[in-house]
Design a protein around this motif. Structure first.
Motif, PDB file in Angstrom:
ATOM      1  N   MET A 152       0.844  -1.202   0.000  1.00  0.00           N
ATOM      2  CA  MET A 152       0.000   0.000   0.000  1.00  0.00           C
ATOM      3  C   MET A 152       0.880   1.252   0.000  1.00  0.00           C
ATOM      4  SD  MET A 152      -3.244   0.816  -0.053  1.00  0.00           S
ATOM      5  CE  MET A 152      -4.123  -0.596   0.626  1.00  0.00           C
ATOM      6  N   ARG A 153       0.593   2.189  -0.898  1.00  0.00           N
ATOM      7  CA  ARG A 153       1.326   3.450  -0.981  1.00  0.00           C
ATOM      8  C   ARG A 153       0.507   4.524  -0.266  1.00  0.00           C
ATOM      9  NH1 ARG A 153       1.361   5.251  -6.247  1.00  0.00           N
ATOM     10  NH2 ARG A 153       3.453   6.144  -6.187  1.00  0.00           N
ATOM     11  N   THR A 154       1.174   5.262   0.640  1.00  0.00           N
ATOM     12  CA  THR A 154       0.482   6.273   1.440  1.00  0.00           C
ATOM     13  C   THR A 154       0.971   7.669   1.085  1.00  0.00           C
ATOM     14  OG1 THR A 154       0.197   4.730   3.273  1.00  0.00           O
ATOM     15  CG2 THR A 154      -0.033   7.075   3.767  1.00  0.00           C
ATOM     16  N   PHE A 155       0.008   8.577   0.860  1.00  0.00           N
ATOM     17  CA  PHE A 155       0.308   9.970   0.551  1.00  0.00           C
ATOM     18  C   PHE A 155      -0.590  10.866   1.388  1.00  0.00           C
ATOM     19  CE2 PHE A 155       1.052   7.456  -3.277  1.00  0.00           C
ATOM     20  CZ  PHE A 155       2.333   7.838  -3.646  1.00  0.00           C
ATOM     21  N   TYR A 156      -0.246  12.170   1.415  1.00  0.00           N
ATOM     22  CA  TYR A 156      -1.086  13.177   2.078  1.00  0.00           C
ATOM     23  C   TYR A 156      -1.323  14.306   1.085  1.00  0.00           C
ATOM     24  CZ  TYR A 156      -0.236  10.716   6.435  1.00  0.00           C
ATOM     25  OH  TYR A 156      -0.193   9.749   7.420  1.00  0.00           O
ATOM     26  N   ASP A 157      -2.578  14.716   0.953  1.00  0.00           N
ATOM     27  CA  ASP A 157      -2.860  15.805   0.024  1.00  0.00           C
ATOM     28  C   ASP A 157      -2.578  17.145   0.684  1.00  0.00           C
ATOM     29  OD1 ASP A 157      -5.057  16.444   1.622  1.00  0.00           O
ATOM     30  OD2 ASP A 157      -6.548  15.630   0.246  1.00  0.00           O
ATOM     31  N   LEU A 197      -4.490  19.224   2.076  1.00  0.00           N
ATOM     32  CA  LEU A 197      -5.263  19.459   3.297  1.00  0.00           C
ATOM     33  C   LEU A 197      -4.820  18.490   4.388  1.00  0.00           C
ATOM     34  CD1 LEU A 197      -8.893  20.003   1.908  1.00  0.00           C
ATOM     35  CD2 LEU A 197      -7.109  21.693   2.398  1.00  0.00           C
ATOM     36  N   ASN A 198      -3.695  17.819   4.124  1.00  0.00           N
ATOM     37  CA  ASN A 198      -3.117  16.834   5.042  1.00  0.00           C
ATOM     38  C   ASN A 198      -4.053  15.648   5.275  1.00  0.00           C
ATOM     39  OD1 ASN A 198      -0.776  16.112   6.499  1.00  0.00           O
ATOM     40  ND2 ASN A 198      -1.751  16.667   8.442  1.00  0.00           N
ATOM     41  N   ARG A 199      -4.850  15.335   4.260  1.00  0.00           N
ATOM     42  CA  ARG A 199      -5.723  14.163   4.304  1.00  0.00           C
ATOM     43  C   ARG A 199      -4.950  12.948   3.817  1.00  0.00           C
ATOM     44  NH1 ARG A 199      -8.642  14.371   0.509  1.00  0.00           N
ATOM     45  NH2 ARG A 199     -10.542  13.261   1.104  1.00  0.00           N
ATOM     46  N   LYS A 200      -5.075  11.844   4.516  1.00  0.00           N
ATOM     47  CA  LYS A 200      -4.340  10.628   4.173  1.00  0.00           C
ATOM     48  C   LYS A 200      -4.986   9.937   2.980  1.00  0.00           C
ATOM     49  CE  LYS A 200      -2.502   6.441   6.376  1.00  0.00           C
ATOM     50  NZ  LYS A 200      -2.471   5.659   7.653  1.00  0.00           N
ATOM     51  N   ILE A 201      -4.157   9.542   2.022  1.00  0.00           N
ATOM     52  CA  ILE A 201      -4.613   8.830   0.835  1.00  0.00           C
ATOM     53  C   ILE A 201      -3.810   7.549   0.695  1.00  0.00           C
ATOM     54  CG2 ILE A 201      -4.858   8.921  -1.676  1.00  0.00           C
ATOM     55  CD1 ILE A 201      -4.863  11.984  -1.410  1.00  0.00           C
ATOM     56  N   GLU A 202      -4.497   6.432   0.573  1.00  0.00           N
ATOM     57  CA  GLU A 202      -3.816   5.150   0.413  1.00  0.00           C
ATOM     58  C   GLU A 202      -4.153   4.559  -0.952  1.00  0.00           C
ATOM     59  OE1 GLU A 202      -4.870   2.776   3.814  1.00  0.00           O
ATOM     60  OE2 GLU A 202      -3.157   3.565   4.957  1.00  0.00           O
ATOM     61  N   ARG A 219     -16.635   7.825  -1.547  1.00  0.00           N
ATOM     62  CA  ARG A 219     -17.317   6.537  -1.562  1.00  0.00           C
ATOM     63  C   ARG A 219     -17.014   5.763  -2.841  1.00  0.00           C
ATOM     64  NH1 ARG A 219     -23.413   8.327   0.505  1.00  0.00           N
ATOM     65  NH2 ARG A 219     -22.765   9.332   2.466  1.00  0.00           N
ATOM     66  N   ILE A 220     -16.483   6.492  -3.827  1.00  0.00           N
ATOM     67  CA  ILE A 220     -16.180   5.881  -5.121  1.00  0.00           C
ATOM     68  C   ILE A 220     -14.705   5.485  -5.218  1.00  0.00           C
ATOM     69  CG2 ILE A 220     -16.140   6.278  -7.622  1.00  0.00           C
ATOM     70  CD1 ILE A 220     -18.451   8.274  -7.200  1.00  0.00           C
ATOM     71  N   ALA A 221     -13.819   6.415  -4.816  1.00  0.00           N
ATOM     72  CA  ALA A 221     -12.375   6.187  -4.947  1.00  0.00           C
ATOM     73  C   ALA A 221     -11.625   7.154  -4.033  1.00  0.00           C
ATOM     74  CB  ALA A 221     -11.946   6.387  -6.401  1.00  0.00           C
ATOM     75  N   PRO A 222     -10.330   6.928  -3.801  1.00  0.00           N
ATOM     76  CA  PRO A 222      -9.531   7.893  -3.037  1.00  0.00           C
ATOM     77  C   PRO A 222      -9.569   9.262  -3.721  1.00  0.00           C
ATOM     78  CG  PRO A 222      -8.338   5.836  -3.278  1.00  0.00           C
ATOM     79  CD  PRO A 222      -9.547   5.723  -4.163  1.00  0.00           C
ATOM     80  N   VAL A 223      -9.642  10.323  -2.913  1.00  0.00           N
ATOM     81  CA  VAL A 223      -9.737  11.692  -3.432  1.00  0.00           C
ATOM     82  C   VAL A 223      -8.553  12.520  -2.941  1.00  0.00           C
ATOM     83  CG1 VAL A 223     -11.111  13.807  -3.511  1.00  0.00           C
ATOM     84  CG2 VAL A 223     -12.261  11.575  -3.487  1.00  0.00           C
TER      85      VAL A 223
END
Length: 265
Positions: free
Chosen positions: A1-6, A8-13, A97-101
């Protein structure tokens, strides 16, 4: 799993490098193409006008404030790209609800460069992203040197008509106005995009009025109206894309600003 932060500092996996991208922000869509990701873009908005032919080959899923969630879902995206200002918080919640944003938040060129580099990491095009970012930095520094000694002029930058609205504080537009040696006369307003009256221009001793070509498509015919009602002598229509689009559009912006400075009083 690759983890990023946008931004707004929201976590995206993400399980892997996204191969199916939905972009709901025109300037970010253009950036994706310039990063070499045209094939991976599957969905765009009706306002994604660059490149001009892109909407003919991609699924148009709505605008920036309202989208067709079922169309986006049918595209089976790996990631959806949004912006804090362009898209609503409610929209982002539904899209998750559809995909990582990924949500961008751009107020300065440094924010834009950060976004470009983030996309480079997320989409596996770090080299191309660094190349674009460095070129923008170079063009910005060159323009700033050319602006040394240029006198400051007080400006009002209009983005809408009926009601009249201007760009205010903490906006990317205001950041670029400052780079051009302009002092925004509406920074004291509470709103980032305040509604104003043309009669206010004279009281604020405005030197220049700039009418943006977007989001409201001001035309040359609007110049006379502002001159008459605002009692202004110097009113100019300017290309709104260069004052409000971030990403790779900035590669062309400073050349535009240089030419603009040459014709303004």
């Amino acid at each position: 799993m690759r983890t990023f932060y946008d931004q707004l500092n929201r976590k995206i996996e993400l399980k892997e490098i996204p191969q199916r991208i939905v972009s709901l922000v025109p300037s970010q869509t253009e950036l994706l193409v310039d990063l070499g990701l045209r094939e991976q873009v599957v969905g765009v908005t009706k306002f994604c006008v660059h490149p001009e032919d892109l909407r003919k080959e991609k699924r148009v899923v709505g605008g920036t404030k309202q989208v067709h969630l079922e169309k986006i879902s049918a595209l089976d995206p790996d990631i959806i790209l949004c912006n804090k200002e362009e898209n609503t918080e409610e929209m982002v919640a539904e899209l998750e609800r559809i995909a990582p944003v990924h949500v961008s938040d751009i107020k300065t060129i440094d924010d834009s460069l950060q976004l470009i580099l983030q996309y480079g990491e997320i989409f596996g095009v770090a080299g191309k992203a660094s190349e674009i970012a460095e070129k923008i930095r170079f063009e910005k520094e060159l323009f700033q040197k050319e602006m040394d000694g240029v006198r400051e002029r007080k400006v009002a930058y209009f983005i809408w008509k009926n009601p009249w609205m201007v760009a205010g504080k903490e906006t990317f537009i205001d950041h670029l106005l400052k780079l051009n040696g302009f002092k925004n006369v509406f920074l004291e307003e509470d709103s980032r995009y305040p509604e104003v009256e043309l009669s206010q221009l004279k009281h604020k001793e405005v030197d220049l009025v700039l009418l943006s070509t977007e989001p409201f498509p001001f035309k040359v015919k609007d110049i006379d109206l502002v001159k008459t009602e605002g009692r202004m002598d110097s009113v100019h229509v300017v290309d709104g894309e260069f004052f409000s689009w971030y990403g790779s559009r900035l590669l062309l912006a400073f050349h535009y600003f240089k030419n603009l400075q040459a014709i303004l009083p």
